[in-house]
Every structure is written in C-alpha cells, then in structure tokens.
Design a protein around this motif. Structure first.
Motif, mmCIF file in Angstrom:
data_model
loop_
_atom_site.group_PDB
_atom_site.id
_atom_site.type_symbol
_atom_site.label_atom_id
_atom_site.label_comp_id
_atom_site.label_asym_id
_atom_site.label_seq_id
_atom_site.Cartn_x
_atom_site.Cartn_y
_atom_site.Cartn_z
ATOM 1 N N GLN A 221 3.569 11.032 -13.050
ATOM 2 C CA GLN A 221 3.848 10.097 -11.964
ATOM 3 C C GLN A 221 4.332 10.838 -10.719
ATOM 4 N N ALA A 222 5.179 11.859 -10.910
ATOM 5 C CA ALA A 222 5.651 12.646 -9.762
ATOM 6 C C ALA A 222 4.484 13.343 -9.070
ATOM 7 N N ILE A 223 3.563 13.896 -9.855
ATOM 8 C CA ILE A 223 2.399 14.572 -9.282
ATOM 9 C C ILE A 223 1.545 13.583 -8.489
ATOM 10 N N GLU A 224 1.320 12.407 -9.036
ATOM 11 C CA GLU A 224 0.518 11.387 -8.347
ATOM 12 C C GLU A 224 1.157 11.016 -7.011
ATOM 13 N N GLN A 225 2.475 10.862 -7.004
ATOM 14 C CA GLN A 225 3.168 10.492 -5.774
ATOM 15 C C GLN A 225 3.154 11.650 -4.767
ATOM 16 N N GLU A 226 3.287 12.882 -5.248
ATOM 17 C CA GLU A 226 3.245 14.035 -4.347
ATOM 18 C C GLU A 226 1.864 14.184 -3.714
ATOM 19 N N LEU A 227 0.799 13.943 -4.490
ATOM 20 C CA LEU A 227 -0.544 14.019 -3.924
ATOM 21 C C LEU A 227 -0.741 12.959 -2.845
ATOM 22 N N ALA A 228 -0.189 11.773 -3.060
ATOM 23 C CA ALA A 228 -0.289 10.723 -2.047
ATOM 24 C C ALA A 228 0.439 11.142 -0.764
ATOM 25 N N MET A 229 1.612 11.763 -0.901
ATOM 26 C CA MET A 229 2.323 12.254 0.285
ATOM 27 C C MET A 229 1.554 13.365 0.969
ATOM 28 N N HIS A 230 0.879 14.220 0.189
ATOM 29 C CA HIS A 230 0.085 15.298 0.783
ATOM 30 C C HIS A 230 -1.038 14.734 1.657
ATOM 31 N N GLU A 231 -1.613 13.616 1.235
ATOM 32 C CA GLU A 231 -2.663 13.010 2.050
ATOM 33 C C GLU A 231 -2.122 12.597 3.409
ATOM 34 N N MET A 232 -0.851 12.261 3.464
ATOM 35 C CA MET A 232 -0.234 11.856 4.730
ATOM 36 C C MET A 232 0.254 13.049 5.545
ATOM 37 N N THR A 233 0.652 14.139 4.886
ATOM 38 C CA THR A 233 1.390 15.188 5.581
ATOM 39 C C THR A 233 0.671 16.524 5.698
ATOM 40 N N PHE A 234 -0.260 16.828 4.793
ATOM 41 C CA PHE A 234 -0.761 18.196 4.686
ATOM 42 C C PHE A 234 -1.892 18.502 5.661
ATOM 43 N N HIS A 235 -2.598 17.498 6.145
ATOM 44 C CA HIS A 235 -3.828 17.744 6.894
ATOM 45 C C HIS A 235 -3.638 17.682 8.410
ATOM 46 N N ARG A 236 -2.414 17.658 8.850
ATOM 47 C CA ARG A 236 -2.148 17.593 10.284
ATOM 48 C C ARG A 236 -2.227 18.981 10.923
ATOM 49 N N ALA A 237 -2.572 19.014 12.204
ATOM 50 C CA ALA A 237 -2.718 20.286 12.916
ATOM 51 C C ALA A 237 -1.411 21.073 12.931
ATOM 52 N N GLU A 238 -0.279 20.347 12.972
ATOM 53 C CA GLU A 238 1.021 21.029 12.999
ATOM 54 C C GLU A 238 1.233 21.893 11.768
ATOM 55 N N VAL A 239 0.735 21.440 10.616
ATOM 56 C CA VAL A 239 0.894 22.210 9.387
ATOM 57 C C VAL A 239 0.143 23.537 9.491
ATOM 58 N N LYS A 240 -1.082 23.485 9.969
ATOM 59 C CA LYS A 240 -1.858 24.723 10.116
ATOM 60 C C LYS A 240 -1.137 25.703 11.030
ATOM 61 N N GLN A 241 -0.568 25.193 12.122
ATOM 62 C CA GLN A 241 0.148 26.066 13.049
ATOM 63 C C GLN A 241 1.389 26.656 12.411
ATOM 64 N N ARG A 242 2.138 25.830 11.670
ATOM 65 C CA ARG A 242 3.347 26.326 11.019
ATOM 66 C C ARG A 242 3.014 27.381 9.960
ATOM 67 N N VAL A 243 1.964 27.151 9.180
ATOM 68 C CA VAL A 243 1.558 28.133 8.172
ATOM 69 C C VAL A 243 1.210 29.453 8.843
ATOM 70 N N SER A 244 0.433 29.386 9.911
ATOM 71 C CA SER A 244 0.053 30.603 10.617
ATOM 72 C C SER A 244 1.263 31.313 11.200
ATOM 73 N N ASP A 245 2.165 30.548 11.802
ATOM 74 C CA ASP A 245 3.347 31.141 12.422
ATOM 75 C C ASP A 245 4.275 31.784 11.381
ATOM 76 N N LEU A 246 4.530 31.084 10.284
ATOM 77 C CA LEU A 246 5.494 31.583 9.293
ATOM 78 C C LEU A 246 4.932 32.762 8.519
ATOM 79 N N PHE A 247 3.663 32.755 8.205
ATOM 80 C CA PHE A 247 3.099 33.923 7.526
ATOM 81 C C PHE A 247 2.984 35.089 8.495
ATOM 82 N N GLY A 248 2.750 34.793 9.767
ATOM 83 C CA GLY A 248 2.710 35.851 10.752
ATOM 84 C C GLY A 248 4.058 36.507 10.957
ATOM 85 N N ALA A 249 5.123 35.694 10.787
ATOM 86 C CA ALA A 249 6.473 36.229 10.944
ATOM 87 C C ALA A 249 6.841 37.126 9.772
#
Length: 249
Positions: A221-249
């Motif tokens: 159930q926790a996994i199902e709920q986390e996947l639903a949140m990922h659909e809302m949060t993971f695909h935004r442009a801000e995430v891509k920028q943050r990933v690039s910035d933090l790995f670059g740092a």
C-alpha cells in the motif's frame, strides 16, 4: 559469488556477508550494484547452511542511493523505482539480515539498510532521506519504513526536510540502533551474526517471518501511494533542474 560491485561469501559457518564495493559509483544504484545485490540475495535464498546475512559497504560508503541517470529516467517516465525490487531484498530474505552501515547512507541507500532486521550506524557517517531536496516525494517504501524504524517524529522530519544527520546526532535523537565508531560497526555486526548463527535455522526463519509480517503487509500500500505521488511530483521541470544541480555540485 564475487563481482566488481558486490561480493558474497560465507565468512564463518552460517554467516554470509554481502559487501557492496562499487567504488566507481560510491555504491550508488548502478546497474552493476543492483544486479549484484539481486543475484546475491537470490543465492542466499538457495543457500543450505546460511543462517544470517551481514550487509555492508566499503570505506566511508554504505550506499549512495539513486544515480543521476536513474533519477532522470524516472523523471522522463522511462522507468519507475518498482521496476527492480531492490529496496525490500533484506525484508524478504528468509534469514535475519544485519545492515552494518559503517559508511554514508544516502537517500535510497539509507532506506535499503533500514529494511534489515538489525541496523548498526557509524558515528561519523551521514544518513539522509534526501528525496525532497531533489523536489520529488520519497519512494522505495521510505514513507512506511522510516517512521516505523526511527519513530514518527524523526522519521517524518527526515522525510519532509531531506536533511543530513550524522550517526552521532541520530544517537542523541534516540534512534533504536547501535551507533558506533565507523571501524567498530562491521566487527560488532559479525559478533551479532555469530550469536544468531548459534540458533536453529528453522526457528530463526519462523521468528523473522512472524516479526516482519506487519512490514511486509504494509509495504504494498505504501508503494502504491508513493507511485501516485511520483506521478504528481517527479515529472516537473524543476526536478530535472534540481537533479542536475545537485549531482553537479
């Protein structure tokens, strides 16, 4: 079983040690590390004499969690964290697992260790559930396992804030784990493993199955709920920028 990323050996009768040793990636979830862990735990399930598993890392690193490519693949919709069930290997293992987290446990790497039956932390090492620093909500069942293993207050704080915590600070905060100087973590884990290996295998397996049943039942159930949140949060442009910035740092 030994690969460049993962070593599995029987260090003493009944005591199996899984060492994550992908030095190039600092034990992040590279393809080599993931394949090595899955294969190692598959061999453990078939092992006739193994009674206890010690899971550890190398040097200053236990596990660094997701890779930049892996996170971007989820962001782009090419994969999900459930594609490979890495996170619950210790939970699903029939025999007790001790996570000798001598080094840093970062993001999914920290969560990976928390699924073990016993956890030992290093005083000097950093531990973090840093998902929110990248702008996406946690995965890997972190929303279930952190509050249950660390306590509701600390677990929610680590999930929402995504901050870094030294093992020594977590000890002061009252985590229910042994927190030792880094060099003492693996020896203590092996001593505990020796004590466990003196018990009958059938009893160890039966008791572990009983003790972890609530976690195993709550995880889907926790996994199902986390996947639903990922659909809302993971695909935004801000995430891509943050990933690039933090790995670059």
């Amino acid at each position: 079983m030994t690969t460049t990323a993962v070593d599995l050996c029987e260090v003493e009768p009944g005591v199996l040690q899984v060492t994550m040793q992908d030095r190039r990636s600092k034990n992040s979830f590279s393809a080599e590390l993931v394949d090595g862990l899955i294969n190692a735990f598959s061999e453990i399930q078939a092992h006739r004499t193994g009674k206890v598993v010690v899971l550890t890392g190398f040097g200053n690193y236990f596990s660094s969690g997701g890779t930049q490519d892996g996170l971007l693949a989820i962001h782009e919709g090419r994969s999900r964290f459930t594609d490979l069930n890495l996170y619950s290997l210790a939970l699903e293992c029939e025999v007790p697992v001790i996570a000798a987290m001598q080094g840093h446990g970062i993001g999914g790497g920290f969560v990976l260790g928390l699924y073990a039956d016993f956890v030992i932390l290093g005083r000097e090492s950093l531990y973090t559930a840093n998902f929110m620093r990248y702008g996406f909500t946690p995965g890997m069942g972190a929303t279930m396992i952190l509050p249950r293993k660390l306590g509701l207050g600390l677990g929610q704080e680590m999930l929402l804030n995504g901050g870094n915590y030294r093992g020594a600070e977590l000890a002061v905060r009252g985590v229910p784990f042994r927190v030792l100087p880094r060099g003492e973590v693996l020896p203590q884990a092996l001593q505990l493993a020796r004590e466990l290996a003196q018990k009958p295998a059938v009893s160890l397996k039966a008791l572990k199955a009983h003790l972890v049943r609530p976690l195993r039942e709550a995880l889907p159930q926790a996994i199902e709920q986390e996947l639903a949140m990922h659909e809302m949060t993971f695909h935004r442009a801000e995430v891509k920028q943050r990933v690039s910035d933090l790995f670059g740092a």
